[in-house]
Design a protein around this motif. Structure first.
Motif, PDB file in Angstrom:
ATOM      1  N   ALA A 108       0.845  -1.187   0.000  1.00 44.61           N
ATOM      2  CA  ALA A 108       0.000   0.000   0.000  1.00 44.61           C
ATOM      3  C   ALA A 108       0.883   1.240   0.000  1.00 44.61           C
ATOM      4  O   ALA A 108       2.018   1.214   0.480  1.00 44.61           O
ATOM      5  CB  ALA A 108      -0.903   0.001   1.226  1.00 44.61           C
ATOM      6  N   SER A 109       0.339   2.314  -0.548  1.00 43.63           N
ATOM      7  CA  SER A 109       0.999   3.610  -0.521  1.00 43.63           C
ATOM      8  C   SER A 109       0.365   4.421   0.596  1.00 43.63           C
ATOM      9  O   SER A 109      -0.867   4.514   0.688  1.00 43.63           O
ATOM     10  CB  SER A 109       0.819   4.319  -1.863  1.00 43.63           C
ATOM     11  OG  SER A 109       1.366   5.615  -1.811  1.00 43.63           O
ATOM     12  N   ASP A 110       1.177   5.008   1.444  1.00 43.84           N
ATOM     13  CA  ASP A 110       0.665   5.667   2.645  1.00 43.84           C
ATOM     14  C   ASP A 110       0.062   7.047   2.421  1.00 43.84           C
ATOM     15  O   ASP A 110      -0.220   7.760   3.362  1.00 43.84           O
ATOM     16  CB  ASP A 110       1.738   5.720   3.724  1.00 43.84           C
ATOM     17  CG  ASP A 110       2.826   6.740   3.463  1.00 43.84           C
ATOM     18  OD1 ASP A 110       2.847   7.390   2.391  1.00 43.84           O
ATOM     19  OD2 ASP A 110       3.679   6.899   4.363  1.00 43.84           O
ATOM     20  N   GLY A 111      -0.157   7.443   1.203  1.00 44.55           N
ATOM     21  CA  GLY A 111      -0.712   8.760   0.922  1.00 44.55           C
ATOM     22  C   GLY A 111       0.354   9.793   0.623  1.00 44.55           C
ATOM     23  O   GLY A 111       0.070  10.841   0.046  1.00 44.55           O
ATOM     24  N   HIS A 112       1.579   9.499   1.003  1.00 45.12           N
ATOM     25  CA  HIS A 112       2.721  10.348   0.660  1.00 45.12           C
ATOM     26  C   HIS A 112       3.647   9.624  -0.303  1.00 45.12           C
ATOM     27  O   HIS A 112       4.711  10.120  -0.641  1.00 45.12           O
ATOM     28  CB  HIS A 112       3.491  10.763   1.914  1.00 45.12           C
ATOM     29  CG  HIS A 112       2.689  11.613   2.846  1.00 45.12           C
ATOM     30  ND1 HIS A 112       2.156  12.822   2.482  1.00 45.12           N
ATOM     31  CD2 HIS A 112       2.313  11.404   4.131  1.00 45.12           C
ATOM     32  CE1 HIS A 112       1.497  13.330   3.495  1.00 45.12           C
ATOM     33  NE2 HIS A 112       1.572  12.491   4.508  1.00 45.12           N
ATOM     34  N   GLY A 113       3.270   8.415  -0.711  1.00 43.25           N
ATOM     35  CA  GLY A 113       4.073   7.647  -1.654  1.00 43.25           C
ATOM     36  C   GLY A 113       5.010   6.652  -1.019  1.00 43.25           C
ATOM     37  O   GLY A 113       5.710   5.928  -1.721  1.00 43.25           O
ATOM     38  N   ASN A 114       5.054   6.582   0.311  1.00 44.75           N
ATOM     39  CA  ASN A 114       5.867   5.573   0.981  1.00 44.75           C
ATOM     40  C   ASN A 114       5.210   4.210   0.822  1.00 44.75           C
ATOM     41  O   ASN A 114       4.001   4.070   1.006  1.00 44.75           O
ATOM     42  CB  ASN A 114       6.010   5.877   2.475  1.00 44.75           C
ATOM     43  CG  ASN A 114       6.850   7.088   2.745  1.00 44.75           C
ATOM     44  OD1 ASN A 114       7.950   7.234   2.219  1.00 44.75           O
ATOM     45  ND2 ASN A 114       6.349   7.979   3.578  1.00 44.75           N
TER      46      ASN A 114
END
Length: 123
Positions: A108-114
């Protein structure tokens, strides 16, 4: 030797998006940072056996390959967590589900791209 915590970077003022992913999506609990570190921004998250620190980094560059891998109890918990993240609007990749022997997983991407990997023993 044991792992104490994993630190990921977030952009300045990125705490609210991070809370949606890590608290609302993954179910981690936010804990208060020590007084000397509060002015730096970011947040700390914890559950038994897991600690993630999110620190503000400028300029910000997300960790797209390097990532924490969080172990869930079972495949049903993995599926529920993936669905909850998708309902919250986060990008979830199921294409690598059966590529790690002994586990099922998703990214999953944490919303900041991590990138964050979630894995569980298969049922």
């Amino acid at each position: 030797m044991r792992l104490h915590h994993v630190q990921l970077a977030i952009p300045a003022a990125g705490e609210d998006v991070a809370r949606r992913f890590y608290v609302d999506g993954l179910g981690l609990t936010e804990v208060e940072k020590p007084e000397p570190l509060r002015d730096r921004g970011g947040l700390w998250l914890r559950e038994p056996g897991v600690e993630v620190h999110l620190g503000v980094e400028e300029p910000f560059r997300p960790a797209r390959k390097a990532h924490p891998a969080l172990l869930l109890d079972d495949a049903a918990a993995l599926d529920r967590t993936g669905a909850r993240l998708e309902e919250l609007g986060f990008e979830v990749d199921h294409t690598q589900r059966d590529t790690f022997p002994g586990y099922v997983r998703l990214h999953a991407s944490d919303g900041h791209g991590n990138r964050v990997e979630l894995l569980a023993p298969p049922e």
